[in-house]
Design a protein around this motif. Structure first.
Motif, PDB file in Angstrom:
ATOM      1  N   ILE A  68      94.333   7.922  40.097  1.00 24.96           N
ATOM      2  CA  ILE A  68      93.663   7.162  41.150  1.00 24.96           C
ATOM      3  C   ILE A  68      93.831   7.860  42.501  1.00 24.96           C
ATOM      4  O   ILE A  68      92.877   7.983  43.278  1.00 24.96           O
ATOM      5  N   ALA A  69      95.041   8.328  42.781  1.00 26.22           N
ATOM      6  CA  ALA A  69      95.304   8.948  44.078  1.00 26.22           C
ATOM      7  C   ALA A  69      94.585  10.275  44.251  1.00 26.22           C
ATOM      8  O   ALA A  69      94.172  10.628  45.361  1.00 26.22           O
ATOM      9  N   SER A  70      94.420  11.029  43.163  1.00 22.43           N
ATOM     10  CA  SER A  70      93.828  12.366  43.275  1.00 22.43           C
ATOM     11  C   SER A  70      92.404  12.431  42.734  1.00 22.43           C
ATOM     12  O   SER A  70      91.813  13.505  42.682  1.00 22.43           O
ATOM     13  N   SER A  71      91.834  11.284  42.342  1.00 22.05           N
ATOM     14  CA  SER A  71      90.531  11.288  41.674  1.00 22.05           C
ATOM     15  C   SER A  71      89.425  11.861  42.555  1.00 22.05           C
ATOM     16  O   SER A  71      88.560  12.611  42.075  1.00 22.05           O
ATOM     17  N   GLU A  72      89.443  11.513  43.845  1.00 23.89           N
ATOM     18  CA  GLU A  72      88.409  12.041  44.738  1.00 23.89           C
ATOM     19  C   GLU A  72      88.492  13.562  44.794  1.00 23.89           C
ATOM     20  O   GLU A  72      87.468  14.265  44.749  1.00 23.89           O
TER      21      GLU A  72
ATOM     22  N   ALA B  40      83.408   5.106  37.971  1.00 23.37           N
ATOM     23  CA  ALA B  40      82.961   3.876  37.315  1.00 23.37           C
ATOM     24  C   ALA B  40      82.885   4.055  35.809  1.00 23.37           C
ATOM     25  O   ALA B  40      83.213   3.135  35.041  1.00 23.37           O
ATOM     26  N   GLY B  41      82.471   5.230  35.354  1.00 30.83           N
ATOM     27  CA  GLY B  41      82.402   5.474  33.924  1.00 30.83           C
ATOM     28  C   GLY B  41      83.768   5.414  33.268  1.00 30.83           C
ATOM     29  O   GLY B  41      83.921   4.847  32.172  1.00 30.83           O
ATOM     30  N   ILE B  42      84.756   5.984  33.912  1.00 33.30           N
ATOM     31  CA  ILE B  42      86.118   5.941  33.377  1.00 33.30           C
ATOM     32  C   ILE B  42      86.653   4.510  33.385  1.00 33.30           C
ATOM     33  O   ILE B  42      87.273   4.044  32.419  1.00 33.30           O
TER      34      ILE B  42
ATOM     35  N   ALA C 250      88.175   9.997  29.622  1.00 35.19           N
ATOM     36  CA  ALA C 250      87.792   8.594  29.476  1.00 35.19           C
ATOM     37  C   ALA C 250      88.464   7.979  28.246  1.00 35.19           C
ATOM     38  O   ALA C 250      88.889   6.811  28.274  1.00 35.19           O
ATOM     39  N   LEU C 251      88.567   8.754  27.164  1.00 34.69           N
ATOM     40  CA  LEU C 251      89.251   8.258  25.965  1.00 34.69           C
ATOM     41  C   LEU C 251      90.714   7.964  26.269  1.00 34.69           C
ATOM     42  O   LEU C 251      91.243   6.912  25.890  1.00 34.69           O
ATOM     43  N   GLY C 252      91.375   8.898  26.941  1.00 31.77           N
ATOM     44  CA  GLY C 252      92.775   8.676  27.298  1.00 31.77           C
ATOM     45  C   GLY C 252      92.947   7.472  28.202  1.00 31.77           C
ATOM     46  O   GLY C 252      93.859   6.658  28.018  1.00 31.77           O
ATOM     47  N   PHE C 253      92.053   7.343  29.170  1.00 33.09           N
ATOM     48  CA  PHE C 253      92.142   6.224  30.099  1.00 33.09           C
ATOM     49  C   PHE C 253      91.894   4.900  29.398  1.00 33.09           C
ATOM     50  O   PHE C 253      92.498   3.873  29.738  1.00 33.09           O
ATOM     51  N   ALA C 254      90.990   4.894  28.417  1.00 30.74           N
ATOM     52  CA  ALA C 254      90.709   3.658  27.677  1.00 30.74           C
ATOM     53  C   ALA C 254      91.958   3.134  26.982  1.00 30.74           C
ATOM     54  O   ALA C 254      92.101   1.918  26.783  1.00 30.74           O
ATOM     55  N   CYS C 255      92.865   4.030  26.641  1.00 31.44           N
ATOM     56  CA  CYS C 255      94.096   3.616  25.959  1.00 31.44           C
ATOM     57  C   CYS C 255      94.939   2.671  26.813  1.00 31.44           C
ATOM     58  O   CYS C 255      95.719   1.871  26.273  1.00 31.44           O
TER      59      CYS C 255
END
Length: 418
Positions: free
Chosen positions: A252-256, A274-276, A333-338
């Protein structure tokens, strides 16, 4: 069907809030938890502009320091939960909630008046302090009424709605920047806090009976916290959650910076984010449908291993072939969905044995997970070097550390249906 029967049908362990349908109760809890998410995610598109306008760039600071706008809030959010918890167990849920919401609104307005980067960080820290009160109460109310798998199922529904916020918040932040300066973002935060204050004031009843309230004496408070630490399952899943969720805070902190600097997607950053977040929302909803049949441990343990594996594959692929958005996005996205399969289940497992001290337990869990994950996330985020490798490698390490803690907690057993 009367209130108590309705409560049993819905998996409640106490009467459902009077005059409130389950869908509204889910929405209120999600709205309270969203105070925290929106205070973080709506800021993401504006970090560079805020750092520039408040003098950080002029001071010659490196760009990674703009992440402090996020971490100042998160650090304020963490430790005060240890104070809010015993207060809610002593005075009930409503009064501390209202204090937290009023403070959230006022500190949002204070951020608008900040004229330097460091003044803004101080205001953001205070906003986190008050937000932590609302978050502690929300978790305590849920534990007042639910336990075990029913709590995990309910919290997954909450998180499904809650995840709408990180899906749309960066887009809202970007839209605000098109029509107004970044101060407009804090106006939105103040409005959201005011709306939740009005909604809970009129619709959320007290869930902690007077006869169940605990003393605020230091001895009683320390005894309650010691009970949390000495409860093997609770302490273990708190620590495991804090470790693995460091990954979430780091991203979140480094996403931009990741989407702007690595993949040159600065203008479309909000859509990728948003997709993630949407993958995480789908995962939360799936968990709400599966957890009562499959079990909290089995689902969360499989999710943790999947998170580790997808992060490892992504790290190796990046080292071998370089940065590629077509590879990065689906694996990430798969990892984040976990997280959708871990968060609510880890929380329910930790809280289940501590129903008689729900406020204190919620505070201890929130403190441990927030402080551990935010500090780890800050360390990983500060290692950003123009590539995604420090981020994804950090995910692998944190996933492995969390798995070790769970193995110790469960005495070597994984995937139990209990």
């Amino acid at each position: 069907m009367d209130g108590s029967e309705a409560g049993k049908a819905d998996g409640l362990h106490a009467p459902q809030p009077t005059g409130m349908r389950k869908v509204e109760f889910v929405a209120i809890v999600a709205g309270l938890m969203a105070l925290n998410a929106i205070a973080i995610d709506i800021m993401l598109p504006a970090l560079s502009a805020i750092a520039r306008d408040t003098g950080l760039t002029a001071e010659g600071g490196d760009q990674n320091r703009q992440q402090l706008i996020i971490f100042a809030y998160v650090l304020g959010f963490g430790a005060p939960q240890l104070i809010w918890g015993p207060i809610t167990d002593r005075f009930g849920r409503r009064a501390p909630l209202f204090i937290g919401l009023i403070g959230y609104v006022l500190t949002a307005l204070l951020c608008i008046m900040a004229h330097s980067f460091w003044a803004l960080l101080a205001a953001r820290f205070l906003q986190g302090v008050f937000s932590s009160g609302a978050r502690t109460v929300a978790s305590a109310v849920v534990r007042d009424l639910f336990a075990g798998r029913s709590m995990a199922s309910f919290m997954s529904l909450v998180m499904t709605i809650f995840m709408i916020v990180p899906i749309i918040a960066p887009t809202i932040g970007q839209i605000i920047l098109y029509v107004a300066p970044w101060e407009g973002i804090f106006v939105v935060l103040a409005v959201w806090g005011a709306l939740m204050l009005g909604w809970t004031w009129f619709r959320l009843p007290e869930s902690l009976p007077k006869e169940a309230r605990r003393s605020l004496e230091i001895g009683s408070v320390m005894t309650a916290y010691l009970q949390v630490i000495r409860t093997r399952v609770s302490f273990g899943y708190m620590l495991a959650s804090g470790l693995v969720f460091g990954s979430l805070f780091a991203f979140i902190a480094s996403s931009e910076q990741v989407f702007r600097d690595v993949f040159d997607q600065g203008d479309t950053f909000a859509y990728w984010f948003a997709g993630i977040a949407a993958a995480l929302a789908v995962s939360n909803f799936a968990n709400s449908r599966l957890v009562e049949k499959v079990g909290m441990r089995r689902i969360s343990h499989i999710a943790l291993l999947t998170f580790m594996l997808s992060s490892l594959v992504l790290t190796l692929a990046t080292l071998a072939w370089g940065e590629n958005l077509a590879v990065f996005f689906p694996l990430f996205a798969l990892g984040f969905a976990c997280f959708g399969m871990m968060g609510s289940n880890f929380s329910a497992l930790a809280m289940e044995p501590l129903g008689k001290i729900a406020g204190t337990a919620s505070a201890a869990y929130g403190f441990a997970t927030t402080m551990i994950s935010s500090i780890i996330g800050m360390i990983i985020g500060s290692q950003f070097n123009g590539t995604t490798v420090p981020l994804t490698l950090g995910f692998v390490i944190l996933g492995a550390a969390s798995l070790v803690v769970i193995l110790v907690t469960e005495k070597g057993r994984l995937f139990s249906r209990h």
